[in-house]
Design a protein around this motif. Sequence first.
Motif, PDB file in Angstrom:
ATOM      1  N   TYR A  77       0.493  -1.347  -0.134  1.00  0.00           N
ATOM      2  CA  TYR A  77      -0.107  -0.059   0.470  1.00  0.00           C
ATOM      3  C   TYR A  77       0.589   0.905  -0.254  1.00  0.00           C
ATOM      4  O   TYR A  77       0.510   2.450  -0.858  1.00  0.00           O
ATOM      5  N   MET A  78       1.933   1.149   0.868  1.00  0.00           N
ATOM      6  CA  MET A  78       2.393   2.052   1.043  1.00  0.00           C
ATOM      7  C   MET A  78       3.473   3.001  -0.757  1.00  0.00           C
ATOM      8  O   MET A  78       3.030   4.043  -1.012  1.00  0.00           O
ATOM      9  N   SER A  79       3.538   1.606  -1.496  1.00  0.00           N
ATOM     10  CA  SER A  79       4.607   2.232  -2.589  1.00  0.00           C
ATOM     11  C   SER A  79       3.362   2.800  -3.846  1.00  0.00           C
ATOM     12  O   SER A  79       3.546   3.339  -4.844  1.00  0.00           O
ATOM     13  N   LEU A  80       2.390   1.566  -3.421  1.00  0.00           N
ATOM     14  CA  LEU A  80       1.303   2.158  -4.511  1.00  0.00           C
ATOM     15  C   LEU A  80       0.811   3.171  -4.357  1.00  0.00           C
ATOM     16  O   LEU A  80       0.731   4.544  -5.788  1.00  0.00           O
ATOM     17  N   ALA A  81       0.757   3.643  -3.451  1.00  0.00           N
ATOM     18  CA  ALA A  81       0.565   5.781  -2.511  1.00  0.00           C
ATOM     19  C   ALA A  81       1.501   6.521  -3.589  1.00  0.00           C
ATOM     20  O   ALA A  81       1.342   7.916  -4.161  1.00  0.00           O
ATOM     21  N   GLY A 105       5.561  12.338 -19.658  1.00  0.00           N
ATOM     22  CA  GLY A 105       5.338  12.302 -18.421  1.00  0.00           C
ATOM     23  C   GLY A 105       5.362  11.398 -17.663  1.00  0.00           C
ATOM     24  O   GLY A 105       5.783  10.969 -16.250  1.00  0.00           O
ATOM     25  N   PRO A 106       5.272   9.955 -18.519  1.00  0.00           N
ATOM     26  CA  PRO A 106       5.597   8.812 -17.748  1.00  0.00           C
ATOM     27  C   PRO A 106       7.077   8.332 -17.272  1.00  0.00           C
ATOM     28  O   PRO A 106       7.365   7.693 -16.070  1.00  0.00           O
ATOM     29  N   VAL A 107       7.299   9.030 -18.568  1.00  0.00           N
ATOM     30  CA  VAL A 107       8.915   8.786 -17.387  1.00  0.00           C
ATOM     31  C   VAL A 107       9.537   9.540 -16.387  1.00  0.00           C
ATOM     32  O   VAL A 107      10.125   9.161 -15.482  1.00  0.00           O
ATOM     33  N   LEU A 108       8.993  11.141 -16.117  1.00  0.00           N
ATOM     34  CA  LEU A 108       9.246  11.823 -15.257  1.00  0.00           C
ATOM     35  C   LEU A 108       8.636  11.500 -13.990  1.00  0.00           C
ATOM     36  O   LEU A 108       9.048  11.450 -12.459  1.00  0.00           O
ATOM     37  N   GLY A 109       7.243  10.520 -14.134  1.00  0.00           N
ATOM     38  CA  GLY A 109       6.208  10.167 -13.082  1.00  0.00           C
ATOM     39  C   GLY A 109       7.169   9.052 -12.806  1.00  0.00           C
ATOM     40  O   GLY A 109       7.112   8.764 -11.266  1.00  0.00           O
ATOM     41  N   PHE A 110       7.882   7.901 -13.224  1.00  0.00           N
ATOM     42  CA  PHE A 110       8.522   6.653 -12.988  1.00  0.00           C
ATOM     43  C   PHE A 110       9.682   6.961 -12.206  1.00  0.00           C
ATOM     44  O   PHE A 110      10.005   6.367 -11.393  1.00  0.00           O
ATOM     45  N   VAL A 111      10.845   8.648 -12.722  1.00  0.00           N
ATOM     46  CA  VAL A 111      11.403   9.288 -12.061  1.00  0.00           C
ATOM     47  C   VAL A 111      10.872   9.431 -10.420  1.00  0.00           C
ATOM     48  O   VAL A 111      12.029   8.904  -9.351  1.00  0.00           O
ATOM     49  N   ILE A 112      10.600  10.104 -10.458  1.00  0.00           N
ATOM     50  CA  ILE A 112       9.729  10.952  -9.632  1.00  0.00           C
ATOM     51  C   ILE A 112       9.376   9.391  -8.219  1.00  0.00           C
ATOM     52  O   ILE A 112       9.412   9.472  -6.952  1.00  0.00           O
ATOM     53  N   ALA A 113       8.424   8.646  -9.149  1.00  0.00           N
ATOM     54  CA  ALA A 113       7.884   7.809  -7.956  1.00  0.00           C
ATOM     55  C   ALA A 113       9.235   7.392  -6.849  1.00  0.00           C
ATOM     56  O   ALA A 113       9.191   7.074  -6.143  1.00  0.00           O
ATOM     57  N   GLU A 141      12.611  -0.501  -6.903  1.00  0.00           N
ATOM     58  CA  GLU A 141      11.414  -1.156  -7.464  1.00  0.00           C
ATOM     59  C   GLU A 141      10.075  -0.594  -7.597  1.00  0.00           C
ATOM     60  O   GLU A 141       9.233  -0.874  -8.226  1.00  0.00           O
ATOM     61  N   ILE A 142      10.002  -1.200  -6.333  1.00  0.00           N
ATOM     62  CA  ILE A 142       8.347  -1.417  -6.435  1.00  0.00           C
ATOM     63  C   ILE A 142       7.922  -0.424  -6.441  1.00  0.00           C
ATOM     64  O   ILE A 142       6.044  -0.515  -6.888  1.00  0.00           O
ATOM     65  N   ALA A 143       7.692   0.924  -6.283  1.00  0.00           N
ATOM     66  CA  ALA A 143       7.403   2.539  -6.462  1.00  0.00           C
ATOM     67  C   ALA A 143       7.309   3.230  -7.925  1.00  0.00           C
ATOM     68  O   ALA A 143       6.580   3.418  -8.784  1.00  0.00           O
ATOM     69  N   GLY A 144       8.765   2.089  -8.094  1.00  0.00           N
ATOM     70  CA  GLY A 144       8.403   2.171 -10.026  1.00  0.00           C
ATOM     71  C   GLY A 144       7.785   1.739 -10.347  1.00  0.00           C
ATOM     72  O   GLY A 144       7.024   1.910 -11.578  1.00  0.00           O
ATOM     73  N   ALA A 145       8.172   0.417  -9.892  1.00  0.00           N
ATOM     74  CA  ALA A 145       7.382  -0.654 -10.426  1.00  0.00           C
ATOM     75  C   ALA A 145       5.524  -0.025 -10.445  1.00  0.00           C
ATOM     76  O   ALA A 145       4.596  -0.781 -11.921  1.00  0.00           O
ATOM     77  N   SER A 146       5.233   0.355  -9.555  1.00  0.00           N
ATOM     78  CA  SER A 146       3.854   0.716  -8.619  1.00  0.00           C
ATOM     79  C   SER A 146       3.323   1.677  -9.760  1.00  0.00           C
ATOM     80  O   SER A 146       2.370   2.222 -10.078  1.00  0.00           O
ATOM     81  N   ALA A 147       4.297   2.939 -10.181  1.00  0.00           N
ATOM     82  CA  ALA A 147       3.992   4.391 -11.376  1.00  0.00           C
ATOM     83  C   ALA A 147       3.459   3.556 -12.639  1.00  0.00           C
ATOM     84  O   ALA A 147       2.890   4.005 -12.484  1.00  0.00           O
ATOM     85  N   LEU A 148       4.498   2.586 -12.253  1.00  0.00           N
ATOM     86  CA  LEU A 148       4.460   2.434 -14.077  1.00  0.00           C
ATOM     87  C   LEU A 148       2.766   1.439 -14.604  1.00  0.00           C
ATOM     88  O   LEU A 148       2.275   1.809 -15.047  1.00  0.00           O
ATOM     89  N   SER A 149       3.041   0.957 -13.554  1.00  0.00           N
ATOM     90  CA  SER A 149       1.210  -0.282 -13.639  1.00  0.00           C
ATOM     91  C   SER A 149       0.136   1.318 -14.294  1.00  0.00           C
ATOM     92  O   SER A 149      -1.415   0.939 -14.561  1.00  0.00           O
ATOM     93  N   ILE A 181      -6.270   0.286  -5.494  1.00  0.00           N
ATOM     94  CA  ILE A 181      -6.745  -0.789  -4.493  1.00  0.00           C
ATOM     95  C   ILE A 181      -6.258  -1.913  -5.892  1.00  0.00           C
ATOM     96  O   ILE A 181      -5.300  -3.102  -5.446  1.00  0.00           O
ATOM     97  N   LEU A 182      -6.721  -1.720  -6.564  1.00  0.00           N
ATOM     98  CA  LEU A 182      -6.869  -2.436  -7.935  1.00  0.00           C
ATOM     99  C   LEU A 182      -5.133  -3.098  -8.079  1.00  0.00           C
ATOM    100  O   LEU A 182      -4.377  -4.821  -7.835  1.00  0.00           O
ATOM    101  N   ASN A 183      -4.188  -1.908  -8.130  1.00  0.00           N
ATOM    102  CA  ASN A 183      -2.714  -2.472  -8.452  1.00  0.00           C
ATOM    103  C   ASN A 183      -1.562  -2.328  -7.471  1.00  0.00           C
ATOM    104  O   ASN A 183      -1.190  -3.992  -7.080  1.00  0.00           O
ATOM    105  N   THR A 184      -2.725  -2.923  -5.735  1.00  0.00           N
ATOM    106  CA  THR A 184      -1.759  -2.429  -4.889  1.00  0.00           C
ATOM    107  C   THR A 184      -2.630  -4.200  -4.418  1.00  0.00           C
ATOM    108  O   THR A 184      -1.517  -5.232  -4.178  1.00  0.00           O
ATOM    109  N   MET A 185      -3.719  -4.954  -4.655  1.00  0.00           N
ATOM    110  CA  MET A 185      -4.233  -6.285  -4.468  1.00  0.00           C
ATOM    111  C   MET A 185      -2.550  -7.142  -5.620  1.00  0.00           C
ATOM    112  O   MET A 185      -2.908  -7.938  -5.585  1.00  0.00           O
TER     113      MET A 185
END
Length: 272
Positions: A77-81, A105-113, A141-149, A181-185
Motif C-alpha cells: 500500500y505504501m509503494s502504490l501510494a 510525463g510517464p518517464v518523469l512520473g516513474f523517476v519521481i516515484a 523498485e516497487i514504487a517504480g513498478a507501481s507508478a508504471l502499472s 486498490i486494484l494494483n496494490t492487490m
Amino acid sequence: MSAAGGGPAGADVSASKTIALGVIGGLVGIYLAPFLGPVVGALTASLGAVAAIIWGADAIRRVASYGLGTGVPSIGYMSLAIGVIGSLAGIAGVALFGSSLALAGPVLGFVIAMIVGAIVALVARKIVKMKIPVLVPCTTEIAGASALSVIGFSVAIAGSLSMAAIQTSVVSTGFIALLFILNTMAVQHPFNACLGPNEKQTRTLKLAAATGFISMAVVGLIALLASGNAWVAIVPIIGTLAWLVSVKAFIGASTEDAASVAWSGMPKEEEL
C-alpha cells in the motif's frame, strides 16, 4: 534459503530480468499507446501495466523474504501510494510546460516515484532502524513498478498520455482510487498468498501474472465504457483469456509442488 524464513529467497529468474521486464515492457507498452489508436493502444498500455505488476511482485518477494511476510500489505500500500503520487506528479508536471512535452510525463512520473520510494526506504533503514539489507533498492523498485502499472492502466482508460485526458477519465471519475486498490492487490497478493517454507519464485510469478491479467480485464471493461468503442472489448477478452492460462499454470505448479492433494467438499457416504 526458502522465503519468509529470515533471509533472501532463492530465485530461478534473476532480479535483472524482472526489472528489465517491468521497465522496458512497461514503458514500451505505455509509449506505443498514443500511436496505435484507442483499441491497440489500450491493449499495449494494459500489457505494459501487467509487466510492471510482475516486476513489483518479484521485488516484494525479495524484500519480504527477510521476515515472516507480515509487512507485505504495508509495503504494498505504501509503494502504490508513492506510485500514484509520482505518476500524477510527473504527468501533471510536464503539462505545466505545454502539451508538446506530454511524452515525457510517464518517464518523469516513474523517476519521481522511484526517488520518493528511495527516500522513504532510507528513512525506514536509517531512522526507524529496519534491519533489511535490500529495503532501499526493493522499495525503490516497487514504487517504480507501481507508478508504471498505474500509468499504464490510466493510459488504457484515457486513451492518451496527457494530464487533461487522464484527469477527465481517471481522476475526476474516481477510477484512480480503484486503480490504487486494484494494483496494490495485484502486486502484493502473489507473495502474500505463496509465502512459506515451500515458496518458489516461479510459482509466485505465475500468480503475479494471473493477478496482473485479471486487473487488465477489469481495466479493459472500464476503458470500454469510457471510450464507447466496441472494439476496445478486445482488452478485457484478452485479459480474461490470459488470466485463465496463467491461473491454470499457477494451479498446476501448486499441485506439482504439493506433498499431496487432499480431497475436500461434502463428506462422501460410507458404505456399510
